[in-house]
Design an enzyme around this catalytic site. Structure first.
Site, PDB file in Angstrom:
ATOM      1  N   CYS A  14     -73.288 -11.809 -79.367  1.00 21.37           N
ATOM      2  CA  CYS A  14     -73.825 -12.944 -80.122  1.00 21.37           C
ATOM      3  C   CYS A  14     -73.905 -12.649 -81.611  1.00 21.37           C
ATOM      4  O   CYS A  14     -73.773 -13.554 -82.438  1.00 21.37           O
ATOM      5  CB  CYS A  14     -75.195 -13.335 -79.574  1.00 21.37           C
ATOM      6  N   HIS A  24     -81.652 -12.815 -79.608  1.00 24.90           N
ATOM      7  CA  HIS A  24     -80.408 -13.580 -79.506  1.00 24.90           C
ATOM      8  C   HIS A  24     -80.197 -14.341 -80.805  1.00 24.90           C
ATOM      9  O   HIS A  24     -81.147 -14.850 -81.421  1.00 24.90           O
ATOM     10  CB  HIS A  24     -80.470 -14.559 -78.331  1.00 24.90           C
TER      11      HIS A  24
END
Length: 616
Positions: free
Chosen positions: A58, A428
């Site tokens: 990510c 994230h």
């Protein structure tokens, strides 16, 4: 015979397929680009390409998606790579053995920089992310990861990396490749100049004076070419590169040392440890004037050394010692007058620990504004007695950001941001980017108002007569008159006149403005004297000999012209569309939602606004 429900179902399915085919063939761009305001959210998701996340990727995906939304960066890469192909590989194949300071150069690394390895790999990746697919599409970032691993000579770890660190490495690498290309072009030009100069001196059979004159002329010509090329490279430089200057002022003597510019590709701002803050507060804390104590001022140190030497001179007894001290005093005084930052080399100054400590005022100024301003909001809180923590303060940020002082100011427009969810050690990343049409898929000449395909309406549009009324002889005569006026003015004629022009009026005039004024006056007189009923398009009874054309034709022409002008002047409002991207998951959002992401905002991407460009 089939049942009635089956027949109805078959008919409905056929009609639906026909309607879909018609929409597809007549409006293909509507479905592909997703510009329709009435299209569903699922269909508009097809306009953005996602990225796979096989193993904690990510941090890579969010960086690539953010860079894909920067139009100036993509224009730079297209221009830079195209320039390298045009100039040829031989320009960037030459690698010197030592640099300007005499240090040895890593030939393999410099050759990779001159070839623009990461620039080309990033351009290919951003081109794939900015495609206009007709179906939902997700690609992989492995190709760009392999380019990075080959360029840096080390594998990219996939265990909870920081997106800011990766973007810093990529941006600095792009900056190094740009400057390496500039230096390679400069060396290639210098080598050609030396070769031409050598050929001129060998082939010239003139005397030494003529040879010297020719050499000076050639040198001045070549120098002007180099300066012009270097100026062009400076104007179209690396869009992420900016410069700041740190200015220091001594509060005791008022001395201000010369500021040395420092280049940057990312602006790191500390987030204050409060519950909420603003982006302007972060800028103020970074660019504010800071008071620093216990600073060694260069001028104060030389002044202290001068006092020491003068005291020694009064206590000296021997003539030889006095002469040496007098020489040292004169050199220190000269350094104080010329440049206190450069003390005399052959004079021994007292140790810096004996020099007086001063208070200074230090502040940072923006020297060169980058086209793309990347802001990193540092949320790390370092505690010596515990592990690092994340600052969870809310930071509000604007869509349009003014940077600089009142005299030297630039306005930036928000293009995207990176959000981080989680703690300081894990979490994230998500990307929010503005949708735009960037090169090479954009057409900057589409809305141009010049050329044979101009979309700008004429000042005097040609009237459209009603197809149900045949033109009379008077109308034909009036049309010929307007055609002659159109030849004079360079524009088509307009609607009715009150009477036939005389021979003097119809004669060609040498003044186009007088002909235009006369034609405009006749049109206004006709419009003022023409009676209209309450319903448009229904004329009242008017004698036929008073007007040259039927009133219904004139009214219809006037109404059609007004409708056509209003339709052409109506500009389509650009659609401000934002996308929230989490790897391969894409969700559309509004600008108000983007500006409300104050808690998790981690990085901001702004592009400089320029006059004459719209932000669509």
């Amino acid at each position: 015979m089939p049942d009635k429900p089956l027949t109805v179902f078959t008919y409905a399915a056929s009609a639906s397929l026909a309607a879909i085919a018609l929409v597809y063939f007549f409006h293909p761009a509507y479905l592909i680009d997703g510009d329709g305001t009435s299209s569903s959210a699922s269909s508009r998701k097809k306009g953005i390409v996602g990225l796979y996340n096989p193993a904690n990727d990510c941090f890579i995906n969010c960086v690539l998606q953010s860079l894909a939304g920067l139009g100036d960066l993509r224009v730079y890469m297209i221009r830079e790579l195209h320039r390298r192909r045009l100039e040829g590989s031989e320009v960037y194949a030459s690698v010197p053995s030592k640099d300007s300071t005499g240090k040895e150069i890593n030939a393999q690394k410099l050759l990779s920089l001159q070839n623009g390895e990461v620039t080309e790999g990033l351009k290919d990746m951003l081109d794939k992310l900015n495609e206009k697919p007709i179906y939902r599409k997700t690609i992989s970032a492995n190709a760009f990861i392999r380019v990075l691993e080959h360029a840096f000579g080390t594998p990219v770890a996939k265990t909870q990396q920081d997106a800011q660190e990766l973007l810093q490495f990529v941006a600095e690498r792009l900056q190094e490749e740009y400057h390496a290309g500039c230096q390679a072009r400069h060396r290639f030009r210098e080598a050609n100049i030396q070769q031409v100069r050598a050929q001129e001196s060998e082939e010239s059979g003139a005397d030494q004076g003529d040879e010297h004159t020719a050499s000076v002329g050639l040198q001045s010509y070549v120098g002007s070419v180099i300066k012009s090329v270097a100026k062009g490279e400076t104007e179209d430089g690396f869009p992420l590169e900016g410069q700041t200057e740190s200015r220091v002022e001594c509060k005791f003597c008022g001395f201000i040392p010369k500021a040395k510019p420092t280049s940057f590709v990312m602006l790191n701002l500390m987030v204050p440890q409060t519950s909420s803050s603003t982006l302007n507060d972060c800028f103020d804390s970074h660019f504010k004037t800071e008071i620093i104590d216990d600073y060694n001022c260069d001028k104060c140190r030389l002044t202290h050394a001068l006092e020491v030497y003068q005291k020694r001179l009064t206590e000296a007894k021997g003539s030889e010692g006095k002469a040496k001290l007098e020489k040292g005093v004169s050199k220190i005084q000269h350094a104080l007058e010329e440049d206190p930052e450069r003390p005399p080399e052959d004079v021994t100054l007292p140790e810096s620990r004996f020099a007086p400590k001063r208070r200074i005022a230090r502040h940072i100024e923006m020297k060169q504004f980058p086209k793309i301003l990347i802001i990193h909001l540092s949320r790390s809180i370092f505690d010596p007695y515990s592990t690092s923590m994340k600052n969870l303060a809310k930071v509000t940020f604007p869509e349009r950001l003014p940077v600089g002082g009142l005299v030297n100011r630039r306005i930036y427009r928000l293009s995207g941001l990176i959000i981080h969810k989680g703690t300081h050690n894990s979490g994230h990343y998500e990307t929010v980017r503005r949708q735009g049409s960037y090169a090479p898929y954009s057409n900057p000449n589409a809305s141009s108002a010049s050329g044979p395909f101009s979309r700008k309406a004429s000042a005097n549009p040609t009237p459209r007569s009603s197809p149900s009324i045949r033109p009379t002889s008077a109308e034909s005569a009036l049309k010929e008159t307007f055609d002659s006026a159109s030849d004079i003015n360079g524009q088509p004629g307009t609607s009715s006149s009150s009477s036939l022009p005389s021979a003097t009026d119809s004669a060609p005039s040498t003044d186009p403005s007088s002909a235009s004024d006369a034609l405009e006056g006749r049109r206004n007189d006709a419009e003022e004297s023409m009676p209209l009923s309450s319903e448009i398009g229904t004329p009242t009874s008017v004698p036929a000999d008073k007007y040259l054309s039927p009133p219904s034709t004139a009214i219809h022409s006037r109404t059609s012209s007004l409708v056509e002008v209003s339709r052409l002047k109506r500009k389509k409002k650009p659609i401000d569309r934002w996308w929230r991207i989490s790897d391969d998951k894409i969700k559309e959002c509004k600008l108000s939602e983007v500006l409300g992401m104050t808690k998790g905002v981690y990085m901001l991407f702004y592009e400089m606004e320029r006059s004459g460009t719209d932000g669509g």
